[in-house]
Design a protein around this motif. Structure first.
Motif, PDB file in Angstrom:
ATOM      1  N   ARG A 196       0.856  -1.183   0.000  1.00  0.00           N
ATOM      2  CA  ARG A 196       0.000   0.000   0.000  1.00  0.00           C
ATOM      3  C   ARG A 196       0.893   1.234   0.000  1.00  0.00           C
ATOM      4  O   ARG A 196       1.858   1.307   0.770  1.00  0.00           O
ATOM      5  N   LEU A 197       0.556   2.196  -0.824  1.00  0.00           N
ATOM      6  CA  LEU A 197       1.310   3.446  -0.926  1.00  0.00           C
ATOM      7  C   LEU A 197       0.551   4.530  -0.177  1.00  0.00           C
ATOM      8  O   LEU A 197      -0.627   4.780  -0.471  1.00  0.00           O
ATOM      9  N   THR A 198       1.215   5.163   0.796  1.00  0.00           N
ATOM     10  CA  THR A 198       0.528   6.167   1.595  1.00  0.00           C
ATOM     11  C   THR A 198       1.309   7.478   1.649  1.00  0.00           C
ATOM     12  O   THR A 198       2.535   7.490   1.703  1.00  0.00           O
ATOM     13  N   LEU A 199       0.558   8.560   1.625  1.00  0.00           N
ATOM     14  CA  LEU A 199       1.102   9.880   1.880  1.00  0.00           C
ATOM     15  C   LEU A 199       0.731  10.207   3.319  1.00  0.00           C
ATOM     16  O   LEU A 199      -0.442  10.139   3.694  1.00  0.00           O
ATOM     17  N   ASN A 200       1.723  10.516   4.118  1.00  0.00           N
ATOM     18  CA  ASN A 200       1.511  10.830   5.532  1.00  0.00           C
ATOM     19  C   ASN A 200       1.707  12.333   5.709  1.00  0.00           C
ATOM     20  O   ASN A 200       2.837  12.827   5.647  1.00  0.00           O
TER      21      ASN A 200
ATOM     22  N   GLU B 161       8.139   1.120   5.039  1.00  0.00           N
ATOM     23  CA  GLU B 161       9.341   1.838   4.631  1.00  0.00           C
ATOM     24  C   GLU B 161       8.970   3.308   4.454  1.00  0.00           C
ATOM     25  O   GLU B 161       7.963   3.614   3.821  1.00  0.00           O
ATOM     26  N   VAL B 162       9.788   4.193   4.991  1.00  0.00           N
ATOM     27  CA  VAL B 162       9.641   5.615   4.743  1.00  0.00           C
ATOM     28  C   VAL B 162      10.662   5.928   3.660  1.00  0.00           C
ATOM     29  O   VAL B 162      11.863   5.925   3.905  1.00  0.00           O
ATOM     30  N   LEU B 163      10.180   6.146   2.450  1.00  0.00           N
ATOM     31  CA  LEU B 163      11.075   6.359   1.316  1.00  0.00           C
ATOM     32  C   LEU B 163      11.735   7.729   1.346  1.00  0.00           C
ATOM     33  O   LEU B 163      12.873   7.893   0.903  1.00  0.00           O
ATOM     34  N   GLY B 164      11.007   8.716   1.834  1.00  0.00           N
ATOM     35  CA  GLY B 164      11.512  10.073   1.858  1.00  0.00           C
ATOM     36  C   GLY B 164      10.454  10.980   2.439  1.00  0.00           C
ATOM     37  O   GLY B 164       9.386  10.526   2.859  1.00  0.00           O
ATOM     38  N   ALA B 165      10.766  12.271   2.466  1.00  0.00           N
ATOM     39  CA  ALA B 165       9.816  13.237   3.007  1.00  0.00           C
ATOM     40  C   ALA B 165      10.182  14.625   2.519  1.00  0.00           C
ATOM     41  O   ALA B 165      11.333  14.899   2.178  1.00  0.00           O
ATOM     42  N   ASP B 166       9.185  15.477   2.469  1.00  0.00           N
ATOM     43  CA  ASP B 166       9.417  16.902   2.330  1.00  0.00           C
ATOM     44  C   ASP B 166       8.947  17.499   3.663  1.00  0.00           C
ATOM     45  O   ASP B 166       8.535  16.747   4.544  1.00  0.00           O
ATOM     46  N   PRO B 167       8.980  18.792   3.866  1.00  0.00           N
ATOM     47  CA  PRO B 167       8.606  19.326   5.183  1.00  0.00           C
ATOM     48  C   PRO B 167       7.184  19.000   5.631  1.00  0.00           C
ATOM     49  O   PRO B 167       6.907  18.977   6.825  1.00  0.00           O
ATOM     50  N   GLY B 168       6.272  18.720   4.692  1.00  0.00           N
ATOM     51  CA  GLY B 168       4.883  18.485   5.078  1.00  0.00           C
ATOM     52  C   GLY B 168       4.347  17.092   4.831  1.00  0.00           C
ATOM     53  O   GLY B 168       3.227  16.782   5.220  1.00  0.00           O
ATOM     54  N   THR B 169       5.141  16.225   4.197  1.00  0.00           N
ATOM     55  CA  THR B 169       4.620  14.915   3.805  1.00  0.00           C
ATOM     56  C   THR B 169       5.724  13.874   3.850  1.00  0.00           C
ATOM     57  O   THR B 169       6.837  14.124   3.387  1.00  0.00           O
ATOM     58  N   ALA B 170       5.392  12.703   4.393  1.00  0.00           N
ATOM     59  CA  ALA B 170       6.305  11.557   4.339  1.00  0.00           C
ATOM     60  C   ALA B 170       5.702  10.532   3.393  1.00  0.00           C
ATOM     61  O   ALA B 170       4.479  10.337   3.353  1.00  0.00           O
ATOM     62  N   PHE B 171       6.561   9.867   2.633  1.00  0.00           N
ATOM     63  CA  PHE B 171       6.127   8.916   1.620  1.00  0.00           C
ATOM     64  C   PHE B 171       6.401   7.521   2.155  1.00  0.00           C
ATOM     65  O   PHE B 171       7.556   7.102   2.280  1.00  0.00           O
ATOM     66  N   VAL B 172       5.316   6.795   2.488  1.00  0.00           N
ATOM     67  CA  VAL B 172       5.442   5.539   3.205  1.00  0.00           C
ATOM     68  C   VAL B 172       4.838   4.392   2.408  1.00  0.00           C
ATOM     69  O   VAL B 172       3.708   4.486   1.921  1.00  0.00           O
ATOM     70  N   VAL B 173       5.607   3.318   2.303  1.00  0.00           N
ATOM     71  CA  VAL B 173       5.143   2.076   1.685  1.00  0.00           C
ATOM     72  C   VAL B 173       4.829   1.108   2.827  1.00  0.00           C
ATOM     73  O   VAL B 173       5.684   0.832   3.671  1.00  0.00           O
ATOM     74  N   VAL B 174       3.596   0.611   2.852  1.00  0.00           N
ATOM     75  CA  VAL B 174       3.179  -0.345   3.872  1.00  0.00           C
ATOM     76  C   VAL B 174       3.151  -1.728   3.238  1.00  0.00           C
ATOM     77  O   VAL B 174       2.609  -1.904   2.145  1.00  0.00           O
ATOM     78  N   HIS B 175       3.739  -2.692   3.937  1.00  0.00           N
ATOM     79  CA  HIS B 175       3.750  -4.082   3.485  1.00  0.00           C
ATOM     80  C   HIS B 175       2.776  -4.866   4.355  1.00  0.00           C
ATOM     81  O   HIS B 175       2.992  -5.015   5.565  1.00  0.00           O
TER      82      HIS B 175
END
Length: 186
Positions: A107-111, A133-147
Motif C-alpha cells: 500500500r502506498l501512503t502519503l503521511n 518503509e519511509v522512502l523520503g519526506a518533504d517538510p509536510g509529507t512523508a512517503f510511506v510504503v506499507v507491506h
C-alpha cells in the motif's frame, strides 16, 4: 480584489476509534468559520474549501481556528494538516513512489505532517519488522510504503519514533489523487 486559495484540510482521528462525524456536520462546521465553497471527500476527514489566507502566519492562524472550533463542537481534538491543492498536486507530480513495485501486499501512503520530521530521522528508513518503509519526506509529507502481513495492515503506533512530536494523518496515494480532483471542482 482578494485572492482566494483552495485548501484541503486532512483531519486526523475522524471516523476512527468511535469518533464518528458525518461529513455533512464537518462541512457545516467549516462553513460556520466563514470558509467558502466547502466540500468533502469520503468519510475519512478530507474537507476542502476556499479562503483568503495565503502566507505562513495566516495559514497557521487558520489551522488553529479550525482545530479549536472542531474541538469545541465535537468534544475531542482533531489535528488538522492544511495544504493547498497546488501543494498536494506537487507531491503527486513528484511521483515519490515511481520506483515501487505495487503488489497485492503493498500500500502506498502519503503521511501528512503537522511539522517536518526530525533532522536526524534516517531516510530512507525500513521498520525493524519490515512492515513499512519511509522512502523520503518533504517538510509536510512523508512517503510511506506499507507491506501487508497475511493480508493485514499491522503497522501501528508512531511511524517516526518518539522524537517526532507532531501530528500525522495518512491517505492512500490513489485516494489523495481523488481528493485533489474533487477539491479542484470547488
Amino acid at each position: 480584489m482578494t485572492t482566494t486559495t483552495t485548501y484541503i484540510a486532512f483531519l486526523r482521528a475522524v471516523n476512527v476509534g468511535g469518533r464518528t462525524v458525518r461529513m455533512e456536520r464537518l462541512r457545516a462546521l467549516f462553513a460556520e468559520l466563514g470558509l467558502e465553497r466547502v466540500g468533502s471527500y469520503i468519510q475519512t476527514g478530507n474537507v476542502f474549501f476556499t479562503a483568503g489566507a495565503t502566507d505562513a502566519a495566516a495559514r497557521a492562524a487558520l489551522t488553529g481556528r479550525i482545530e479549536q472550533h472542531l474541538a469545541e463542537q465535537l468534544g475531542f481534538p482533531v489535528p488538522v494538516m492544511l495544504r493547498t491543492v497546488d501543494e498536494v498536486q506537487a507531491v503527486l507530480d513528484a511521483e515519490p513512489f515511481a520506483e515501487v513495485e505495487v503488489t497485492p501486499e503493498v500500500r502506498l501512503t502519503l503521511n501528512f505532517l503537522s511539522e517536518p520530521l526530525p533532522a536526524d530521522f534516517p531516510l530512507p528508513y525500513t521498520s525493524p519488522k519490515g512492515d513499512y518503509e519511509v522512502l523520503g519526506a518533504d517538510p509536510g509529507t512523508a512517503f510511506v510504503v506499507v507491506h501487508l502481513k497475511d493480508g493485514k495492515w499491522v503497522t501501528t503506533g508512531n511511524l517516526f519514533g518518539k522524537s517526532y512530536r507532531g501530528s500525522v494523518t495518512s491517505r492512500f496515494l490513489h485516494t489523495t489523487v481523488k481528493i485533489v480532483a474533487a477539491a479542484r471542482k470547488t
